[in-house]
Design a protein around this motif. Structure first.
Motif, PDB file in Angstrom:
ATOM      1  N   LEU A   1       5.192  14.379 -11.461  1.00  0.00           N
ATOM      2  CA  LEU A   1       5.650  14.479 -12.847  1.00  0.00           C
ATOM      3  C   LEU A   1       4.591  15.126 -13.727  1.00  0.00           C
ATOM      4  CD1 LEU A   1       7.362  10.985 -13.247  1.00  0.00           C
ATOM      5  CD2 LEU A   1       8.482  13.204 -12.989  1.00  0.00           C
ATOM      6  N   TYR A   2       3.330  14.789 -13.463  1.00  0.00           N
ATOM      7  CA  TYR A   2       2.257  15.379 -14.258  1.00  0.00           C
ATOM      8  C   TYR A   2       2.192  16.878 -14.032  1.00  0.00           C
ATOM      9  CZ  TYR A   2      -2.482  16.635 -15.641  1.00  0.00           C
ATOM     10  OH  TYR A   2      -3.564  17.246 -16.186  1.00  0.00           O
ATOM     11  N   ILE A   3       2.278  17.315 -12.775  1.00  0.00           N
ATOM     12  CA  ILE A   3       2.239  18.752 -12.474  1.00  0.00           C
ATOM     13  C   ILE A   3       3.433  19.471 -13.104  1.00  0.00           C
ATOM     14  CG2 ILE A   3       2.374  20.442 -10.589  1.00  0.00           C
ATOM     15  CD1 ILE A   3       0.866  18.461  -8.840  1.00  0.00           C
ATOM     16  N   THR A   4       4.609  18.831 -13.053  1.00  0.00           N
ATOM     17  CA  THR A   4       5.811  19.456 -13.620  1.00  0.00           C
ATOM     18  C   THR A   4       5.693  19.634 -15.122  1.00  0.00           C
ATOM     19  OG1 THR A   4       7.121  18.441 -11.856  1.00  0.00           O
ATOM     20  CG2 THR A   4       8.314  19.284 -13.777  1.00  0.00           C
ATOM     21  N   TYR A   5       5.270  18.577 -15.821  1.00  0.00           N
ATOM     22  CA  TYR A   5       5.133  18.677 -17.272  1.00  0.00           C
ATOM     23  C   TYR A   5       4.025  19.649 -17.659  1.00  0.00           C
ATOM     24  CZ  TYR A   5       8.361  14.790 -17.873  1.00  0.00           C
ATOM     25  OH  TYR A   5       9.458  13.990 -17.867  1.00  0.00           O
ATOM     26  N   GLU A   6       2.941  19.666 -16.873  1.00  0.00           N
ATOM     27  CA  GLU A   6       1.877  20.618 -17.168  1.00  0.00           C
ATOM     28  C   GLU A   6       2.364  22.042 -16.976  1.00  0.00           C
ATOM     29  OE1 GLU A   6      -2.793  21.393 -15.903  1.00  0.00           O
ATOM     30  OE2 GLU A   6      -1.443  20.216 -14.635  1.00  0.00           O
ATOM     31  N   TYR A   7       3.171  22.242 -15.926  1.00  0.00           N
ATOM     32  CA  TYR A   7       3.714  23.572 -15.694  1.00  0.00           C
ATOM     33  C   TYR A   7       4.668  23.986 -16.835  1.00  0.00           C
ATOM     34  CZ  TYR A   7       7.130  26.882 -13.876  1.00  0.00           C
ATOM     35  OH  TYR A   7       8.000  27.924 -13.721  1.00  0.00           O
ATOM     36  N   LYS A   8       5.521  23.074 -17.278  1.00  0.00           N
ATOM     37  CA  LYS A   8       6.436  23.383 -18.392  1.00  0.00           C
ATOM     38  C   LYS A   8       5.640  23.693 -19.664  1.00  0.00           C
ATOM     39  CE  LYS A   8      10.407  20.749 -16.762  1.00  0.00           C
ATOM     40  NZ  LYS A   8      11.323  19.628 -17.078  1.00  0.00           N
ATOM     41  N   PHE A   9       4.555  22.945 -19.877  1.00  0.00           N
ATOM     42  CA  PHE A   9       3.755  23.176 -21.078  1.00  0.00           C
ATOM     43  C   PHE A   9       3.095  24.549 -21.026  1.00  0.00           C
ATOM     44  CE2 PHE A   9      -0.354  22.839 -23.290  1.00  0.00           C
ATOM     45  CZ  PHE A   9       0.088  22.533 -24.549  1.00  0.00           C
TER      46      PHE A   9
ATOM     47  N   VAL B   1       0.833  -1.206   0.000  1.00  0.00           N
ATOM     48  CA  VAL B   1       0.000   0.000   0.000  1.00  0.00           C
ATOM     49  C   VAL B   1       0.864   1.251   0.000  1.00  0.00           C
ATOM     50  CG1 VAL B   1      -1.660   1.315   1.371  1.00  0.00           C
ATOM     51  CG2 VAL B   1      -1.956  -1.145   1.091  1.00  0.00           C
ATOM     52  N   ILE B   2       1.909   1.269   0.835  1.00  0.00           N
ATOM     53  CA  ILE B   2       2.789   2.445   0.892  1.00  0.00           C
ATOM     54  C   ILE B   2       3.527   2.625  -0.434  1.00  0.00           C
ATOM     55  CG2 ILE B   2       4.831   3.405   2.032  1.00  0.00           C
ATOM     56  CD1 ILE B   2       3.909   2.126   4.607  1.00  0.00           C
ATOM     57  N   SER B   3       3.973   1.519  -1.054  1.00  0.00           N
ATOM     58  CA  SER B   3       4.672   1.620  -2.345  1.00  0.00           C
ATOM     59  C   SER B   3       3.748   2.201  -3.412  1.00  0.00           C
ATOM     60  CB  SER B   3       5.183   0.242  -2.766  1.00  0.00           C
ATOM     61  OG  SER B   3       6.078  -0.272  -1.805  1.00  0.00           O
ATOM     62  N   LEU B   4       2.484   1.737  -3.440  1.00  0.00           N
ATOM     63  CA  LEU B   4       1.537   2.282  -4.417  1.00  0.00           C
ATOM     64  C   LEU B   4       1.283   3.764  -4.170  1.00  0.00           C
ATOM     65  CD1 LEU B   4      -1.066  -0.624  -4.642  1.00  0.00           C
ATOM     66  CD2 LEU B   4       0.637   0.005  -6.332  1.00  0.00           C
ATOM     67  N   ALA B   5       1.193   4.170  -2.912  1.00  0.00           N
ATOM     68  CA  ALA B   5       0.974   5.582  -2.607  1.00  0.00           C
ATOM     69  C   ALA B   5       2.149   6.435  -3.078  1.00  0.00           C
ATOM     70  CB  ALA B   5       0.759   5.774  -1.103  1.00  0.00           C
ATOM     71  N   ILE B   6       3.367   5.933  -2.857  1.00  0.00           N
ATOM     72  CA  ILE B   6       4.550   6.691  -3.293  1.00  0.00           C
ATOM     73  C   ILE B   6       4.603   6.792  -4.818  1.00  0.00           C
ATOM     74  CG2 ILE B   6       7.081   6.664  -3.329  1.00  0.00           C
ATOM     75  CD1 ILE B   6       7.010   5.420  -0.556  1.00  0.00           C
ATOM     76  N   VAL B   7       4.275   5.708  -5.500  1.00  0.00           N
ATOM     77  CA  VAL B   7       4.278   5.732  -6.974  1.00  0.00           C
ATOM     78  C   VAL B   7       3.250   6.738  -7.490  1.00  0.00           C
ATOM     79  CG1 VAL B   7       3.765   4.359  -9.014  1.00  0.00           C
ATOM     80  CG2 VAL B   7       5.166   3.394  -7.211  1.00  0.00           C
ATOM     81  N   LEU B   8       2.053   6.761  -6.868  1.00  0.00           N
ATOM     82  CA  LEU B   8       1.025   7.714  -7.296  1.00  0.00           C
ATOM     83  C   LEU B   8       1.469   9.154  -7.060  1.00  0.00           C
ATOM     84  CD1 LEU B   8      -2.218   5.929  -6.040  1.00  0.00           C
ATOM     85  CD2 LEU B   8      -1.424   6.161  -8.397  1.00  0.00           C
ATOM     86  N   LEU B   9       2.130   9.414  -5.930  1.00  0.00           N
ATOM     87  CA  LEU B   9       2.609  10.771  -5.660  1.00  0.00           C
ATOM     88  C   LEU B   9       3.679  11.184  -6.669  1.00  0.00           C
ATOM     89  CD1 LEU B   9       2.830  10.745  -1.757  1.00  0.00           C
ATOM     90  CD2 LEU B   9       1.167  11.921  -3.189  1.00  0.00           C
ATOM     91  N   ILE B  10       4.571  10.248  -7.025  1.00  0.00           N
ATOM     92  CA  ILE B  10       5.620  10.580  -8.004  1.00  0.00           C
ATOM     93  C   ILE B  10       5.007  10.870  -9.368  1.00  0.00           C
ATOM     94  CG2 ILE B  10       7.607   9.633  -9.235  1.00  0.00           C
ATOM     95  CD1 ILE B  10       8.339   8.135  -6.681  1.00  0.00           C
ATOM     96  N   MET B  11       4.024  10.047  -9.776  1.00  0.00           N
ATOM     97  CA  MET B  11       3.381  10.274 -11.071  1.00  0.00           C
ATOM     98  C   MET B  11       2.627  11.595 -11.072  1.00  0.00           C
ATOM     99  SD  MET B  11       2.013   6.441 -11.978  1.00  0.00           S
ATOM    100  CE  MET B  11       1.396   7.003 -13.564  1.00  0.00           C
ATOM    101  N   ARG B  12       1.997  11.932  -9.938  1.00  0.00           N
ATOM    102  CA  ARG B  12       1.293  13.198  -9.872  1.00  0.00           C
ATOM    103  C   ARG B  12       2.268  14.364  -9.934  1.00  0.00           C
ATOM    104  NH1 ARG B  12      -0.311  16.597  -5.643  1.00  0.00           N
ATOM    105  NH2 ARG B  12      -2.238  17.783  -6.065  1.00  0.00           N
TER     106      ARG B  12
END
Length: 347
Positions: free
Chosen positions: A335-343, A322-333
């Motif tokens: 990355l999404y915010i970073t790429y959206e900000y760059k765009f 459960v903790i690993s899945l939560a960390i993966v979701l936070l990392i993906m989120r």
């Protein structure tokens, strides 16, 4: 008013004097200066962001610095009505004294001014010192702000800043302010996510402290077995071996034969059984070895440990997943915010 003297050894005084030297010449978009009698209180004036309901307006405000500046953030208030911030009230921004956790000592007064310009077109969201006027009302206030006069500075807003001669500088300042606000908000989200993860870890540790203390199954099984056997073993150590006295050897000169088991006192035979049948069924020769009763005592406790260890391992595995899945979701989120900000920045 006579200028107050401050110690040049104070880091805050050095920093403020340096920034006063850098901002001594007002620009077309903003200006800031300390009061003559108080270096820790500054007044600033800035233009409304272009392309917004504040365009054409000039706004005046005050910044007060703590003695620990720049390690602690300043307090900010607007003195000119804007329709976005309350008048003469410390406003809540990520670069103000309401959020010392997001403040960075590398930020300066110029950073504060750009952040105010960048946050003005954003929604207040019910923050302290925010207002939700309509765009039409804010446009009316922008026109009236030109003739507003500070009671301390004794100068109208329209006479403080130089006339705006180039739209390019205004757009550059607007873009720089937008980038700064995006960075501040991204840092705030990161700090909130880290604090959320810490609170989750603390909650799990409080509900399941055994997971933090090594092998909880072995410790709890040993504690429960000792608690179950300790009331009887302490009273029968003189004649009957038990699991709590595994280090006490049986005398080899006077072994206990099976024919004497019926001659025990009635007070001892009335106690609950503490492994005496196992001891009496063993051969006499086996009782001559030191610590011979220990394997039998451990044999009676052995079946309970694998079950507890197995359940704890399953729970630990599920918690790690459960903790690993939560960390993966936070990392993906992230990355999404970073790429959206760059765009958005490239657009």
């Amino acid at each position: 008013m006579a200028q107050q003297r401050f110690s040049n050894r104070c880091p805050a005084v050095k920093r403020l004097m340096k920034e006063a030297q850098e901002l001594r010449e007002p620009t077309e978009q903003y200006c800031a200066f300390p009061l003559e009698d108080n270096l820790f209180e500054w007044h600033f004036t800035l233009r409304g962001p272009s392309g917004s309901e504040y365009e054409g307006g000039v706004y005046h405000g005050r910044i007060t610095f703590p003695p620990e500046y720049p390690m602690k953030p300043p307090s900010i208030m607007l003195l000119t009505p804007t329709g976005r911030f309350k008048v003469a009230m410390n406003i809540c921004l990520s670069i103000s004294g309401h959020h010392p956790e997001t403040w960075q000592p590398s930020w300066s007064i110029r950073t504060v001014l750009l952040a105010i310009m960048g946050f003005m077109p954003t929604h207040g969201g019910g923050a302290i010192g925010s207002l939700d006027y309509t765009p039409e009302e804010r446009k009316v206030l922008a026109k009236k702000s030109m003739d507003w006069q500070c009671p301390v500075c004794k100068v109208k807003n329209k006479d403080i800043l130089p006339l705006e001669t180039s739209k390019e500088k205004s757009e550059e300042t607007k873009k720089e302010a937008a980038i700064l606000v995006a960075k501040v908000q991204l840092k705030k989200q990161k700090d909130e996510e880290e604090s959320r993860l810490k609170s989750v870890a603390q909650t799990v540790g409080a509900e399941h402290p055994a997971l933090v203390n090594g092998n909880p199954g072995v410790i709890s099984a040993a504690a429960s077995n000792n608690a179950a056997t300790s009331p009887t073993s302490s009273s029968t150590t003189s004649s009957i071996p038990s699991s709590s006295s595994t280090t006490t050897p049986i005398s080899s000169t006077s072994p206990l034969p099976t024919s004497q088991s019926s001659s025990l006192p009635s007070s001892q035979s009335s106690f609950p059984s503490v492994n005496p049948p196992v001891i009496h069924r063993r051969p006499v020769a086996a009782s001559t070895q030191p610590g011979a009763a220990a394997p039998a005592a451990r044999a009676t406790q052995a079946p309970a440990r694998p079950q507890q260890q197995g359940s704890n391992r399953v729970f630990s595995f599920i918690l790690m997943v459960v903790i690993s899945l939560a960390i993966v979701l936070l990392i993906m989120r992230r990355l999404y915010i970073t790429y959206e900000y760059k765009f958005d920045t490239e657009l």
